[in-house]
Design a protein around this motif. Structure first.
Motif, short mmCIF file in Angstrom:
data_model
loop_
_atom_site.label_atom_id
_atom_site.label_comp_id
_atom_site.label_asym_id
_atom_site.label_seq_id
_atom_site.Cartn_x
_atom_site.Cartn_y
_atom_site.Cartn_z
N ASP A 92 3.78 28.95 24.41
CA ASP A 92 3.03 29.24 23.19
C ASP A 92 3.81 30.30 22.46
O ASP A 92 4.04 31.39 23.00
CB ASP A 92 1.62 29.73 23.53
N LEU A 93 4.23 30.00 21.24
CA LEU A 93 5.04 30.93 20.46
C LEU A 93 4.15 31.82 19.61
O LEU A 93 3.02 31.45 19.28
CB LEU A 93 6.02 30.16 19.57
N VAL A 94 4.67 32.97 19.25
CA VAL A 94 3.96 33.93 18.42
C VAL A 94 4.30 33.64 16.96
O VAL A 94 5.46 33.42 16.62
CB VAL A 94 4.37 35.37 18.80
N HIS A 95 3.28 33.63 16.12
CA HIS A 95 3.49 33.44 14.68
C HIS A 95 4.13 34.70 14.11
O HIS A 95 3.63 35.80 14.32
CB HIS A 95 2.18 33.13 13.98
N THR A 96 5.22 34.53 13.39
CA THR A 96 5.93 35.66 12.80
C THR A 96 5.96 35.45 11.29
O THR A 96 6.79 34.70 10.78
CB THR A 96 7.36 35.76 13.35
N GLU A 97 5.05 36.05 10.60
CA GLU A 97 4.90 35.88 9.15
C GLU A 97 6.18 36.28 8.42
O GLU A 97 6.66 37.40 8.58
CB GLU A 97 3.72 36.70 8.63
N GLY A 98 6.75 35.35 7.66
CA GLY A 98 7.89 35.65 6.82
C GLY A 98 9.24 35.72 7.53
O GLY A 98 10.24 36.01 6.89
N GLN A 99 9.28 35.45 8.83
CA GLN A 99 10.57 35.44 9.52
C GLN A 99 10.57 34.37 10.60
O GLN A 99 9.51 33.90 11.03
CB GLN A 99 10.91 36.80 10.11
N LEU A 100 11.75 33.99 11.04
CA LEU A 100 11.88 32.94 12.04
C LEU A 100 11.36 33.40 13.40
O LEU A 100 11.49 34.56 13.77
CB LEU A 100 13.34 32.53 12.20
N GLN A 101 10.78 32.46 14.13
CA GLN A 101 10.46 32.67 15.53
C GLN A 101 11.78 32.54 16.29
O GLN A 101 12.55 31.61 16.06
CB GLN A 101 9.48 31.61 16.02
N ASN A 102 12.06 33.45 17.17
CA ASN A 102 13.31 33.43 17.94
C ASN A 102 12.93 33.43 19.42
O ASN A 102 12.69 34.48 20.00
CB ASN A 102 14.17 34.65 17.58
N GLU A 103 12.82 32.26 20.00
CA GLU A 103 12.34 32.12 21.38
C GLU A 103 13.52 31.96 22.33
O GLU A 103 14.26 30.98 22.25
CB GLU A 103 11.41 30.91 21.48
N GLU A 104 13.71 32.94 23.22
CA GLU A 104 14.76 32.87 24.23
C GLU A 104 14.13 32.48 25.56
O GLU A 104 13.14 33.06 25.98
CB GLU A 104 15.46 34.22 24.38
N ILE A 105 14.75 31.51 26.21
CA ILE A 105 14.23 31.01 27.48
C ILE A 105 15.35 31.03 28.50
O ILE A 105 16.38 30.37 28.31
CB ILE A 105 13.69 29.57 27.32
N LEU A 106 15.18 31.80 29.56
CA LEU A 106 16.12 31.77 30.67
C LEU A 106 15.78 30.54 31.50
O LEU A 106 14.65 30.35 31.93
CB LEU A 106 16.05 33.04 31.50
N ALA A 107 16.77 29.71 31.72
CA ALA A 107 16.54 28.41 32.34
C ALA A 107 16.67 28.46 33.85
O ALA A 107 17.59 29.09 34.38
CB ALA A 107 17.51 27.40 31.76
N ARG A 108 15.76 27.77 34.51
CA ARG A 108 15.84 27.54 35.94
C ARG A 108 16.04 26.05 36.15
O ARG A 108 15.43 25.25 35.45
CB ARG A 108 14.56 27.97 36.65
N ASP A 109 16.85 25.69 37.12
CA ASP A 109 17.12 24.28 37.41
C ASP A 109 17.53 23.56 36.12
O ASP A 109 16.95 22.56 35.75
CB ASP A 109 15.89 23.62 38.05
#
Length: 143
Positions: A92-109
């Motif tokens: 679930d991403l956070v709404h960021t009014e007026g700027q891009l959402q920048n979601e970083e995910i450290l990957a497993r497998d």
């Protein structure tokens, strides 16, 4: 083996499916490396797109830059064809009014040949994905 952004079209990666298309904002924009371009949904959810690497890769970190995405599910496949996807990550991403959402995910497998991104819901009628990057290494060719 050098770590690269495996999602760039210059690395041979393709978007092979997108559930919506706008000629001004096609799905290829997500992987062109240009921060000024993006893919936009055309309303109604869920929306999805599939990225094909054309090789086996090991992803260590994903970064998704988007706007108005509420829930994002990522599925992966290690098949030679885009089948047999298994759920890998859901956020679930956070709404960021007026700027891009920048979601970083450290990957497993993170052994992958295809990734399916499903925008399950959004904060508005439309959402956009500006870039998808995947830090990692190519493991082997598909054969």
């Amino acid at each position: 083996m050098r770590k690269v952004d495996l999602c760039l079209s210059s690395e041979g990666t393709e978007v092979i499916l997108a559930t919506s298309s706008d000629e001004k904002h096609p799905p290829e924009n997500m992987i062109d490396g240009n921060p000024e371009t993006f893919w936009t949904t055309t309303g109604m959810f869920p929306q999805e797109f599939i990225i094909c690497f054309h090789k086996h890769v090991r992803i260590e970190k994903l970064v998704i830059q988007s706007y108005f995405v509420r829930t994002l599910r990522i599925e992966k496949s290690t098949s030679k064809e885009p089948v047999d996807f298994e759920q890998w990550i859901e956020r679930d991403l956070v709404h960021t009014e007026g700027q891009l959402q920048n979601e970083e995910i450290l990957a497993r497998d993170g052994h992958i040949t295809y990734l399916r991104f499903i925008i399950v819901s959004a904060f508005d009628h439309f959402a956009s994905v500006h870039s998808v990057s995947a830090e990692g290494v190519a493991v082997s060719n598909l054969s």
